[in-house]
Scaffold this motif. Sequence first.
Motif, PDB file in Angstrom:
ATOM      1  N   GLY A 139       0.797  -1.217   0.000  1.00 55.58           N
ATOM      2  CA  GLY A 139       0.000   0.000   0.000  1.00 55.58           C
ATOM      3  C   GLY A 139       0.832   1.270   0.000  1.00 55.58           C
ATOM      4  N   ARG A 140       2.134   1.137   0.199  1.00 56.54           N
ATOM      5  CA  ARG A 140       3.010   2.315   0.218  1.00 56.54           C
ATOM      6  C   ARG A 140       3.304   2.782  -1.215  1.00 56.54           C
ATOM      7  N   PRO A 141       3.669   4.058  -1.381  1.00 58.22           N
ATOM      8  CA  PRO A 141       4.043   4.551  -2.719  1.00 58.22           C
ATOM      9  C   PRO A 141       5.223   3.765  -3.282  1.00 58.22           C
ATOM     10  N   LEU A 142       5.214   3.569  -4.601  1.00 65.39           N
ATOM     11  CA  LEU A 142       6.278   2.816  -5.259  1.00 65.39           C
ATOM     12  C   LEU A 142       7.614   3.534  -5.144  1.00 65.39           C
ATOM     13  N   HIS A 143       8.658   2.732  -4.944  1.00 63.54           N
ATOM     14  CA  HIS A 143      10.019   3.252  -4.952  1.00 63.54           C
ATOM     15  C   HIS A 143      10.587   3.052  -6.359  1.00 63.54           C
ATOM     16  N   THR A 144      11.022   4.115  -6.979  1.00 61.28           N
ATOM     17  CA  THR A 144      11.529   4.044  -8.351  1.00 61.28           C
ATOM     18  C   THR A 144      13.027   3.760  -8.343  1.00 61.28           C
ATOM     19  N   LEU A 145      13.418   2.751  -9.125  1.00 68.94           N
ATOM     20  CA  LEU A 145      14.829   2.395  -9.248  1.00 68.94           C
ATOM     21  C   LEU A 145      15.316   2.674 -10.659  1.00 68.94           C
ATOM     22  N   ALA A 146      16.514   3.170 -10.765  1.00 63.01           N
ATOM     23  CA  ALA A 146      17.147   3.318 -12.074  1.00 63.01           C
ATOM     24  C   ALA A 146      17.807   2.005 -12.446  1.00 63.01           C
ATOM     25  N   PRO A 147      17.945   1.707 -13.737  1.00 66.84           N
ATOM     26  CA  PRO A 147      18.698   0.513 -14.136  1.00 66.84           C
ATOM     27  C   PRO A 147      20.092   0.535 -13.514  1.00 66.84           C
ATOM     28  N   GLY A 148      20.558  -0.630 -13.131  1.00 68.18           N
ATOM     29  CA  GLY A 148      21.870  -0.710 -12.508  1.00 68.18           C
ATOM     30  C   GLY A 148      22.040  -2.035 -11.796  1.00 68.18           C
ATOM     31  N   GLN A 149      23.037  -2.103 -10.943  1.00 67.40           N
ATOM     32  CA  GLN A 149      23.333  -3.332 -10.220  1.00 67.40           C
ATOM     33  C   GLN A 149      22.990  -3.148  -8.748  1.00 67.40           C
ATOM     34  N   TYR A 150      22.240  -4.123  -8.199  1.00 67.70           N
ATOM     35  CA  TYR A 150      21.748  -3.994  -6.834  1.00 67.70           C
ATOM     36  C   TYR A 150      21.953  -5.299  -6.067  1.00 67.70           C
ATOM     37  N   ARG A 151      22.216  -5.131  -4.808  1.00 66.04           N
ATOM     38  CA  ARG A 151      22.225  -6.260  -3.891  1.00 66.04           C
ATOM     39  C   ARG A 151      20.798  -6.804  -3.828  1.00 66.04           C
ATOM     40  N   ALA A 152      20.624  -8.132  -3.727  1.00 67.45           N
ATOM     41  CA  ALA A 152      19.271  -8.676  -3.812  1.00 67.45           C
ATOM     42  C   ALA A 152      19.155  -9.989  -3.060  1.00 67.45           C
ATOM     43  N   TYR A 153      17.940 -10.205  -2.543  1.00 63.60           N
ATOM     44  CA  TYR A 153      17.584 -11.507  -1.979  1.00 63.60           C
ATOM     45  C   TYR A 153      16.512 -12.127  -2.868  1.00 63.60           C
ATOM     46  N   LEU A 154      16.748 -13.367  -3.303  1.00 61.09           N
ATOM     47  CA  LEU A 154      15.798 -14.115  -4.118  1.00 61.09           C
ATOM     48  C   LEU A 154      15.120 -15.153  -3.234  1.00 61.09           C
ATOM     49  N   ALA A 155      13.830 -14.981  -2.991  1.00 53.11           N
ATOM     50  CA  ALA A 155      13.069 -15.960  -2.222  1.00 53.11           C
ATOM     51  C   ALA A 155      13.034 -17.285  -2.981  1.00 53.11           C
ATOM     52  N   PRO A 156      12.729 -18.410  -2.306  1.00 53.30           N
ATOM     53  CA  PRO A 156      12.726 -19.704  -2.997  1.00 53.30           C
ATOM     54  C   PRO A 156      11.884 -19.733  -4.264  1.00 53.30           C
ATOM     55  N   ALA A 157      10.730 -19.072  -4.270  1.00 56.04           N
ATOM     56  CA  ALA A 157       9.884 -19.074  -5.475  1.00 56.04           C
ATOM     57  C   ALA A 157      10.563 -18.341  -6.630  1.00 56.04           C
ATOM     58  N   ALA A 158      11.321 -17.270  -6.323  1.00 55.08           N
ATOM     59  CA  ALA A 158      12.065 -16.553  -7.365  1.00 55.08           C
ATOM     60  C   ALA A 158      13.236 -17.396  -7.856  1.00 55.08           C
ATOM     61  N   LEU A 159      13.928 -18.040  -6.920  1.00 57.07           N
ATOM     62  CA  LEU A 159      15.039 -18.913  -7.310  1.00 57.07           C
ATOM     63  C   LEU A 159      14.535 -20.081  -8.149  1.00 57.07           C
ATOM     64  N   GLU A 160      13.318 -20.559  -7.861  1.00 54.41           N
ATOM     65  CA  GLU A 160      12.769 -21.674  -8.634  1.00 54.41           C
ATOM     66  C   GLU A 160      12.614 -21.309 -10.110  1.00 54.41           C
ATOM     67  N   GLU A 161      12.253 -20.059 -10.402  1.00 53.80           N
ATOM     68  CA  GLU A 161      12.118 -19.651 -11.800  1.00 53.80           C
ATOM     69  C   GLU A 161      13.462 -19.746 -12.522  1.00 53.80           C
ATOM     70  N   ILE A 162      14.529 -19.372 -11.834  1.00 50.42           N
ATOM     71  CA  ILE A 162      15.870 -19.457 -12.430  1.00 50.42           C
ATOM     72  C   ILE A 162      16.275 -20.918 -12.611  1.00 50.42           C
ATOM     73  N   ILE A 163      16.056 -21.723 -11.576  1.00 46.91           N
ATOM     74  CA  ILE A 163      16.402 -23.136 -11.648  1.00 46.91           C
ATOM     75  C   ILE A 163      15.595 -23.840 -12.734  1.00 46.91           C
ATOM     76  N   SER A 164      14.317 -23.478 -12.854  1.00 45.04           N
ATOM     77  CA  SER A 164      13.453 -24.151 -13.820  1.00 45.04           C
ATOM     78  C   SER A 164      13.913 -23.928 -15.253  1.00 45.04           C
ATOM     79  N   ILE A 165      14.361 -22.712 -15.563  1.00 40.04           N
ATOM     80  CA  ILE A 165      14.804 -22.483 -16.940  1.00 40.04           C
ATOM     81  C   ILE A 165      16.148 -23.171 -17.194  1.00 40.04           C
ATOM     82  N   ILE A 166      16.974 -23.296 -16.144  1.00 40.99           N
ATOM     83  CA  ILE A 166      18.233 -24.037 -16.308  1.00 40.99           C
ATOM     84  C   ILE A 166      17.943 -25.490 -16.667  1.00 40.99           C
ATOM     85  N   THR A 167      16.876 -26.045 -16.101  1.00 41.70           N
ATOM     86  CA  THR A 167      16.575 -27.452 -16.346  1.00 41.70           C
ATOM     87  C   THR A 167      16.043 -27.706 -17.751  1.00 41.70           C
TER      88      THR A 167
END
Length: 438
Positions: free
Chosen positions: A206-234
Motif C-alpha cells: 500500500g506504500r508509494p512505489l520506490h523508483t529504481l534506475a537501471p543498474g546493479q543492486y544487492r538482492a535476496y531471491l526468495a525460494p519461489a524466485a530462485l525456482e524460476e531461475i532453476i526451472s529455466i536451467i533445467t
Amino acid sequence: MNNFKALVQWLKQAITDKEQFHLGYADEASEFVRFNHAQVRQAGQVQQASLNLKLINDGRHADLGITLSGEPALDRQRLADGLQQLRETLPLLPRDPYLLLNHNAWQSHNEQARPLPELAQVLEAIGQAADGVDLVGFYAAGPISRGFASSDGAFGWHRANSFNFDFSLFHANGEAVKASYAGHTWNSEEFAARLQQARRQLEFLGRPLHTLAPGQYRAYLAPAALEEIISIITWGGFSAQAIASKGSSLQKLYAGEQALSPLIKLDEQVSGSLSQAFSTEGYPRGDVTLINQGKAEGQLINSRSAAEYGLSTNGASSDESPSALQMAAGDLAQADILKQLGTGLYISNLWYLNYSDLPAARLTGMTRFATFWVEDGEIKAPVSTMRFDDSVYNLLGSQLEALTAERELLLSPSTYDRRNTASNLLPGALVKRLTLTL
C-alpha cells in the motif's frame, strides 16, 4: 494396483513370441477447491486412471494412451483394442536405431501413506488465516499412483499422498503477494505462519512505489524466485543429449570452463519424493548429484541418449529434465534475511524468464508480485516491475553470498491432463549484485 496387475497378466498372455510391451499406469483421486475473496467458489473431485501401451516388434515400436473405466471387463477390451491398433501400425514404421530396451526383471514398490487432512480441516485453517484479506487460490490434494510393467517381468509401483495450495493475497490497489504451501503432511500452524508472512508483505504494497534506475543492486531471491531461475536451467541444462550436442545452457560448466559457487549442490533426489523411482522407458531411477560444490558432476541420461552416445542410462525422463530437484541449504537464518541484505531488493517472484545468451547461461526476465526496496534491514516500499539480465554464473556463482538454512518445498501446480508430481526443494539466495536493465 491389483487392477493394474490383472491387466499386465492379461497382456502377457495376449502378445506373440515376437512382441514385447511396456505398460505404464497413472491414476489419481483428487480434491480441488477454488477460492475467491477467501471463500470457496468451486469444489469438486476427480478420479481417473489411464494406461500407456507401447508395443515393440523387430525394432519397431508405437505408443497408445488408453483411458480406464474401472470395470475390469471393459478395461481388458479397451486394452485388447489398443493392442490390435498398434499391431496394425507397427509395419508402417521404420526400425528405431536408438531403441534400447531394459530386459531386467527389476521390481520397485513404494507407498507413502501419510494421511492427508480432512477437507473441512483445511477449509477451516484457510478461513481463519485469511480472515479479512482478499485471497484467491487453488487447493489440490489426494493420492497419485504411477505404475510400470514390461513383458520382461519388470514391475514398478508408486503411490503418494500430497497437497498443494497455490494462493495470492490482493491489495485494494490491485497489487498482490503470491505464495504457496505444499507437501505430504498438512500442518495448520506452518500454514498460518506462511500466510501471515504474506499478510505482512501485503501491508507494504500500500506504500508509494520506490523508483529504481537501471543498474546493479544487492538482492535476496526468495525460494519461489530462485525456482524460476532453476526451472529455466533445467530446460536441457542437465540433459545428456543437449550436453553431447553442445546445446546445453550449462555447456561451459560441464566443460570445466566455468564454475558456480562452492555453496551450490544440486541433486535429483528421487528417494522420498513424489516422483516414482522408475522411468516410462522401463529403467529404475536413483538419486543423481548434478552439481557438487559448484562443479558439474552428473547428468540426466535416458535410454535414447545412452544408445546414441554410448552412455549408461540412469532412468531420466524423455526430455532429461529433473522431477525431484533439491538444492542444499546454507546457513542464513530466515530471521536474519533482511539484516544480511542490508540495502537492496527483496524479490519474492520472477516471471517471463528466457535466455538472452544461452551458451553464456545468461537470463532475462521480470520481477513480479511482491518486490520490495529494503534499507538498513527494513522494508521501505514496493518496487515497480523491473527487467533483469544476468548470468547464472554470476547469480549462483561469483555473486552468491549465502543460501538460507530453511528450504521450501515447491510442487508443480500444473493439473493439465493430470496432477503433476514434479517438485523443487530450494533455499532462498542472497546475491551481492543483480543487474537490472530497465
